[in-house]
Scaffold this active site. Structure first.
Site: not given
Length: 156
Positions: A119-121
């Site tokens: 989850p780079c978000h």
């Protein structure tokens, strides 16, 4: 390399596996232009988990991923998966934990081969500013994913 295309609220997603783990998740403009193998169990598991994630019933992915990358990239990506569902860290937070620069963390985020699942978000700018996202519609997609995780999901 087995692949599978799925529809999602953030667009058509291409899943690639090495038959043991997901190696890539990317956005497609034209889903008809790619052959797929919907028999791959790893791609099927990823698709099922992504559908559950988008429906709000999955908080943690279990599908195996294979990321490769440099030592710094692997460190950033490992930090990402430790950020709890619905929470965020800043690029500076991650940089401090890894003894790296915030810009290097941002670069590693942009090179994440398996966004959403890794989850780079969940990594944001100072003060929660939504900066940079290489998938879908960019920052708009990042905002959608963060809103989804905070219970305020909206279609883009």
């Amino acid at each position: 390399m087995p692949t599978l295309i799925i529809d999602s609220p953030v667009g058509a997603l291409l899943l690639c596996s090495d038959s043991h783990a997901i190696t890539q998740l990317s956005w497609l403009d034209d889903k008809a232009s790619r052959p797929t193998d919907d028999q791959d169990p790893v791609c099927q598991l990823a698709a099922t988990e992504l559908q559950a994630y988008f429906s709000g019933s999955l908080r943690n992915f279990t599908v195996p991923v294979s990321l490769g990358g440099s030592k710094l990239q692997r460190g950033v990506w490992s930090a990402m998966v430790k950020i709890p569902f619905g929470a965020v860290l800043t690029y500076g937070d991650v940089a401090h934990r890894l003894g790296a620069g915030a810009q290097a963390v941002g670069t590693a985020c942009g090179q994440n081969p398996v966004p959403i699942i890794v989850p780079c978000h969940r990594i944001v700018g100072v003060g929660g500013k939504l900066t940079g996202f290489s998938g879908g519609n960019g920052v708009e997609t990042k905002a959608f994913l963060l809103d989804l995780e905070s219970g305020q999901g909206r279609l883009i």
